[in-house]
Design an enzyme around this catalytic site. Sequence first.
Site, PDB file in Angstrom:
ATOM      1  N   SER A 297     -71.116  10.737  -9.399  1.00 34.91           N
ATOM      2  CA  SER A 297     -71.459  10.811  -7.981  1.00 34.91           C
ATOM      3  C   SER A 297     -70.997  12.105  -7.322  1.00 34.91           C
ATOM      4  O   SER A 297     -69.944  12.647  -7.670  1.00 34.91           O
ATOM      5  CB  SER A 297     -70.838   9.633  -7.227  1.00 34.91           C
ATOM      6  OG  SER A 297     -71.319   8.402  -7.703  1.00 34.91           O
ATOM      7  N   HIS A 347     -69.709   2.783  -2.872  1.00 32.06           N
ATOM      8  CA  HIS A 347     -69.380   2.250  -4.190  1.00 32.06           C
ATOM      9  C   HIS A 347     -68.132   1.362  -4.159  1.00 32.06           C
ATOM     10  O   HIS A 347     -68.104   0.310  -4.823  1.00 32.06           O
ATOM     11  CB  HIS A 347     -69.213   3.385  -5.195  1.00 32.06           C
ATOM     12  CG  HIS A 347     -70.496   4.064  -5.551  1.00 32.06           C
ATOM     13  ND1 HIS A 347     -71.525   3.410  -6.196  1.00 32.06           N
ATOM     14  CD2 HIS A 347     -70.938   5.340  -5.346  1.00 32.06           C
ATOM     15  CE1 HIS A 347     -72.534   4.235  -6.383  1.00 32.06           C
ATOM     16  NE2 HIS A 347     -72.195   5.410  -5.869  1.00 32.06           N
TER      17      HIS A 347
END
Length: 419
Positions: A297, A347
Amino acid sequence: MSLLADLLSTVFERRYRREAPGATEDGRPLTEMATALVGSAGETSGLALAREILSRFAELEDADKLAFFQDIASAMNIDPEAVRTTLDDYERSPSKASYQAFADAAEPARQEFVRRLNRVPGATGALVKMRADLLRLGGKQPELQALDLDFRHLFASWFNRGFLVLRPISWESPAHILQKIIAYEAVHAIHSWDDLRRRLEPTDRRCFAFFHPSMPDEPLIFVEVALTKGTPGSVQALLVEDRTALPAEEADTAVFYSISNCQAGLASISFGNSLIKQVAADLSAELSGLDTFVTLSPIPGLTKWLKQVGLTWTTDDPENMQALAAHYLLNAKSSRGLPFDPVARFHLGNGAIVHAVHADGDISDKGRAQSGGTMVNYLYDLARVAQNHENFANTREVVATAEVQALAGPVALPKTEER
């Protein structure tokens, strides 16, 4: 799915034409038509009216769209006195009738207006675009923010996970879908058809998207997945042109390296949580050798935050950037206790943990600008995501591996406010 949706749309369209063969353009102002739609009792006349409102709205200039939103927000608002009166009645004498009266008073007429617009075949996509206009034009006007809450309330039901269909996207998918994947990619730009092919065709690459039956040719959100051995720390290594594809059955790790929301009008309607978990479950069923599910990410707010708090950094010192990134992810929080970083909030809120931080993970111009090139893996342990989600929701603690905690070190971070 697309063929079935097309057939159903054709049936609905034919039914509509039979019921309203004499429909003509309505000359009334748009806001007057909107009021008439809410008060309409006839299905056929209501459909004709809703269709023309949608058609005329789509042709308006921005200033006229904004004026329409303002008129609807004001004219179709709740009546506070009616809400107070019906609530008092319900409190004195709780019953089905008194509760219904309160519920009717507490719901603004503009919600029913949007529902009636949605009765027109194909209207859901048009309403998503309408909300995109509202978000783009409305700014921070309180009355338009309230109108947006009405859209969000309805969309949260209409785009419930139970209505969404997960479809794999491959190099064999229809060209018009592939073109939208290129256009909507928001994390790592797809520069050409060859670039797209490298992400879809090899045996160790996957892509999945959520679709809604009312918008069968419009992806709502999609995720790109790399099947690897071990956890990667560089997106360039995943996307390199001349790599050798790994046989899927040899992979032990699924890497979610790009998640893109496609519809501006569905902002704040969460799909990513369900998407990642569903894809992970499907891949586990397909490939028994997969035992690790991680993201690779970006850290989009890192360099901006470093400037705000006065910490020095340089992309020429990757180890320092790596340590600062770890500090940022673990310690930089708002007064509400939430992580600054939007990707981290997403997340961690889904039940993942901070697994590893990598220097020079994204050396593109965009990667350098937003995070000094650093990237992060979030780990999804399928057996623990539900517990992690609950813990984060209750304590807001950022859970990380010992390696990341050690990397973060003792740097004191100034207290700041959430952006």
